[in-house]
Scaffold this motif. Sequence first.
Motif, mmCIF file in Angstrom:
data_model
loop_
_atom_site.group_PDB
_atom_site.id
_atom_site.type_symbol
_atom_site.label_atom_id
_atom_site.label_comp_id
_atom_site.label_asym_id
_atom_site.label_seq_id
_atom_site.Cartn_x
_atom_site.Cartn_y
_atom_site.Cartn_z
ATOM 1 N N VAL A 17 0.863 -1.185 0.000
ATOM 2 C CA VAL A 17 0.000 0.000 0.000
ATOM 3 C C VAL A 17 0.894 1.228 0.000
ATOM 4 C CG1 VAL A 17 -1.729 1.327 1.286
ATOM 5 C CG2 VAL A 17 -1.821 -1.170 1.288
ATOM 6 N N LYS A 18 0.511 2.206 -0.799
ATOM 7 C CA LYS A 18 1.355 3.389 -0.956
ATOM 8 C C LYS A 18 0.505 4.581 -1.320
ATOM 9 C CE LYS A 18 5.012 4.954 -3.985
ATOM 10 N NZ LYS A 18 5.862 4.613 -5.076
ATOM 11 N N PRO A 19 0.683 5.752 -0.681
ATOM 12 C CA PRO A 19 1.513 6.062 0.488
ATOM 13 C C PRO A 19 1.094 5.282 1.738
ATOM 14 C CG PRO A 19 0.783 8.071 -0.618
ATOM 15 C CD PRO A 19 -0.001 6.943 -1.197
ATOM 16 N N GLY A 20 1.759 5.637 2.860
ATOM 17 C CA GLY A 20 1.550 4.880 4.089
ATOM 18 C C GLY A 20 0.572 5.528 5.051
ATOM 19 N N LEU A 21 1.055 6.487 5.823
ATOM 20 C CA LEU A 21 0.263 7.029 6.927
ATOM 21 C C LEU A 21 -1.109 7.586 6.525
ATOM 22 C CD1 LEU A 21 1.168 6.726 9.803
ATOM 23 C CD2 LEU A 21 1.840 9.127 9.832
ATOM 24 N N PRO A 22 -1.222 8.307 5.365
ATOM 25 C CA PRO A 22 -2.573 8.800 5.033
ATOM 26 C C PRO A 22 -3.506 7.671 4.586
ATOM 27 C CG PRO A 22 -0.854 10.007 3.843
ATOM 28 C CD PRO A 22 -0.218 8.791 4.413
ATOM 29 N N TYR A 23 -2.976 6.469 4.399
ATOM 30 C CA TYR A 23 -3.766 5.356 3.847
ATOM 31 C C TYR A 23 -3.811 4.155 4.799
ATOM 32 C CZ TYR A 23 -3.763 8.184 -0.341
ATOM 33 O OH TYR A 23 -3.953 9.223 -1.225
ATOM 34 N N LEU A 24 -3.785 4.449 6.102
ATOM 35 C CA LEU A 24 -3.798 3.367 7.095
ATOM 36 C C LEU A 24 -5.036 2.480 6.971
ATOM 37 C CD1 LEU A 24 -2.542 4.894 10.462
ATOM 38 C CD2 LEU A 24 -1.282 3.559 8.778
ATOM 39 N N ASP A 25 -6.156 3.081 6.562
ATOM 40 C CA ASP A 25 -7.375 2.272 6.415
ATOM 41 C C ASP A 25 -7.189 1.218 5.317
ATOM 42 O OD1 ASP A 25 -7.221 4.406 4.591
ATOM 43 O OD2 ASP A 25 -9.381 4.416 4.248
ATOM 44 N N VAL A 26 -6.431 1.573 4.295
ATOM 45 C CA VAL A 26 -6.218 0.630 3.195
ATOM 46 C C VAL A 26 -5.241 -0.471 3.629
ATOM 47 C CG1 VAL A 26 -5.569 0.392 0.777
ATOM 48 C CG2 VAL A 26 -6.668 2.501 1.558
ATOM 49 N N ASP B 82 -6.776 -7.413 6.558
ATOM 50 C CA ASP B 82 -7.932 -8.215 6.954
ATOM 51 C C ASP B 82 -8.474 -9.085 5.825
ATOM 52 O OD1 ASP B 82 -7.799 -7.236 9.487
ATOM 53 O OD2 ASP B 82 -9.386 -5.749 9.244
ATOM 54 N N ASN B 83 -8.030 -8.828 4.609
ATOM 55 C CA ASN B 83 -8.612 -9.568 3.484
ATOM 56 C C ASN B 83 -7.648 -10.483 2.754
ATOM 57 O OD1 ASN B 83 -11.593 -8.767 2.939
ATOM 58 N ND2 ASN B 83 -10.563 -6.908 3.634
ATOM 59 N N SER B 84 -6.403 -10.542 3.242
ATOM 60 C CA SER B 84 -5.451 -11.444 2.604
ATOM 61 C C SER B 84 -4.506 -12.017 3.639
ATOM 62 C CB SER B 84 -4.636 -10.690 1.543
ATOM 63 O OG SER B 84 -3.625 -11.552 1.034
ATOM 64 N N PRO B 85 -4.173 -13.300 3.477
ATOM 65 C CA PRO B 85 -3.171 -13.869 4.392
ATOM 66 C C PRO B 85 -1.745 -13.525 3.974
ATOM 67 C CG PRO B 85 -3.993 -15.557 2.890
ATOM 68 C CD PRO B 85 -4.715 -14.288 2.536
ATOM 69 N N LEU B 86 -1.583 -12.875 2.835
ATOM 70 C CA LEU B 86 -0.215 -12.562 2.374
ATOM 71 C C LEU B 86 0.415 -11.469 3.229
ATOM 72 C CD1 LEU B 86 -0.736 -12.478 -1.518
ATOM 73 C CD2 LEU B 86 0.562 -14.179 -0.205
ATOM 74 N N PRO B 87 1.745 -11.410 3.261
ATOM 75 C CA PRO B 87 2.396 -10.297 3.971
ATOM 76 C C PRO B 87 2.007 -8.963 3.328
ATOM 77 C CG PRO B 87 3.999 -11.991 3.364
ATOM 78 C CD PRO B 87 2.723 -12.345 2.687
ATOM 79 N N ILE B 88 1.859 -7.959 4.172
ATOM 80 C CA ILE B 88 1.491 -6.629 3.696
ATOM 81 C C ILE B 88 2.677 -5.687 3.906
ATOM 82 C CG2 ILE B 88 -0.126 -4.692 3.971
ATOM 83 C CD1 ILE B 88 -1.478 -7.304 3.028
ATOM 84 N N ALA B 89 2.934 -4.875 2.870
ATOM 85 C CA ALA B 89 3.977 -3.856 2.969
ATOM 86 C C ALA B 89 3.320 -2.484 2.910
ATOM 87 C CB ALA B 89 4.965 -4.011 1.810
ATOM 88 N N ALA B 90 3.893 -1.535 3.622
ATOM 89 C CA ALA B 90 3.431 -0.151 3.519
ATOM 90 C C ALA B 90 4.624 0.695 3.105
ATOM 91 C CB ALA B 90 2.885 0.336 4.855
ATOM 92 N N TYR B 91 4.388 1.640 2.223
ATOM 93 C CA TYR B 91 5.473 2.516 1.764
ATOM 94 C C TYR B 91 5.264 3.899 2.371
ATOM 95 C CZ TYR B 91 9.105 4.024 -1.606
ATOM 96 O OH TYR B 91 10.258 4.490 -2.203
#
Length: 469
Positions: A390-399, A405-414
């Motif tokens: 997910v990118k950007p990071g802090l303004p998009y915390l909901d994403v 919550d919708n994927s078991p894959l690792p999540i990265a934030a930029y």
Amino acid sequence: MKAHLCHITYQLLLHRRPCSVVNSSAIITILYWRCDPQSGEFIVMASTIVNMPLNVGTIKGLDCLSHGKFNANALPIRPSVSSLPHRRMLVVKASTNDGPIKKLGMSDAECEAAVVAGNIPEAPPVPPIPASPAGTPVGTSVDIRSRPRRNRRSPVLRSAFQETSLSPANFVYPLFIHEGEEDTPIGAMPGCYRLGWRHGLVEEVAKARDVGVNSIVLFPKVPDALKSPTGDEAYNDNGLVPRTIRLLKDKYPDLIIYTDVALDPYSSDGHDGIVREDGVILNDETVHQLCKQAVSQARAGADVVSPSDMMDGRVGAIRSALDAEGFQHVSIMSYTAKYASSFYGPFREALDSNPRFGDKKTYQMNPANYREALIELRADESEGADILLVKPGLPYLDVVRLLRDNSPLPIAAYQVSGEYSMIKAGGVLKMIDEQKVMLESLMCLRRAGADIILTYFALQAARCLCGEK
Ligand code: PBG
């Protein structure tokens, strides 16, 4: 009596030598102490354990850093180092040097008999309730049972109930590289440089590894003369990125190298894809180029290729292209939800990659959209992505949370350039405490559900976490 709190960290000093121990980690114990002003004794209040990956090495010695006014060497701690088969563990013992407490040599029965006979041994009295300032209202107890503050009242309780942790192992360090030999400061990103690929870059990577950051992502500044409408330099096996990967892998075989897959640094139009005469960004033709770019990066030794272009179907196409060339082991980190954001401004200055015309809104997502991220998530999962970003990071915390919550894959934030620069600017102007805001912003990305964080603060934050700053 005012408790004086400070913390002490112990660090492993490492020899730098070719890695014999890959993926070793160290457990660093951070102890919080209270100094009793009467007795001068230090009392352990809490301890935090940080599990840090350490790339290589044998333990050379122990360095004790104190963040208080007192001499850390005088503390009643006996640091000892013990090795487990696959990891090195640093155990800091908090026992005092007073020796065992004196015994009277009585049996259990004699002790019990003494108590029954009324000869009760002494224990310190409960301390008196500390005084409140004069004028404090009395008899104002609120009639509530639930008092969440109870679980926050001491460092021991707070650290026991802390839900999220932050470790250098979570960071991926984005690094800008160029052909030059000097490091060029990036005006809009204080503390960041376009690093010379053979010099500054190698030094920066070494510094990061020293504090447990062993993952980087490369962004090249490409000479204008090599840019073209179709961005063919992107898959030159001897281009800046593949050359740099080969150099780094030769020096640090266990370093995890992420690459950016997109045409913008190589495009004379500054777009992530091929631009048609009428301004339309061509999807499938761009994907064709991206596949060649990803394969070229994998051939050089990249561990994770990261398509940031937002073309449709690129993850599946890149997966097939990698597999066809025997790169089944190379991961894909997909920029799943990448928004058309103004927070990328400083980055485009860094790479001189501003779009020559228009914007990126026909491929990057509308910042107003949330559900749309699920469409991208489903596509990326089914096409074989290994990590979702997910990118950007802090303004998009909901994403970030939506993907978590919708994927078991690792999540990265930029945490992108604009987010970095705002914190830096606020710090320089003394409007905020830069270090604290930096660490809080990173912790918040973790709390929202990010496993890893791409951040220009990686080195600075890891140094803080290791007690170096
Ligand atoms: C381009 C790319 C961008 C970033 C990473 N990869 C810029 C863009 O999409 O215009 C931005 C990173 C940042 O702002 O820190 N493929």
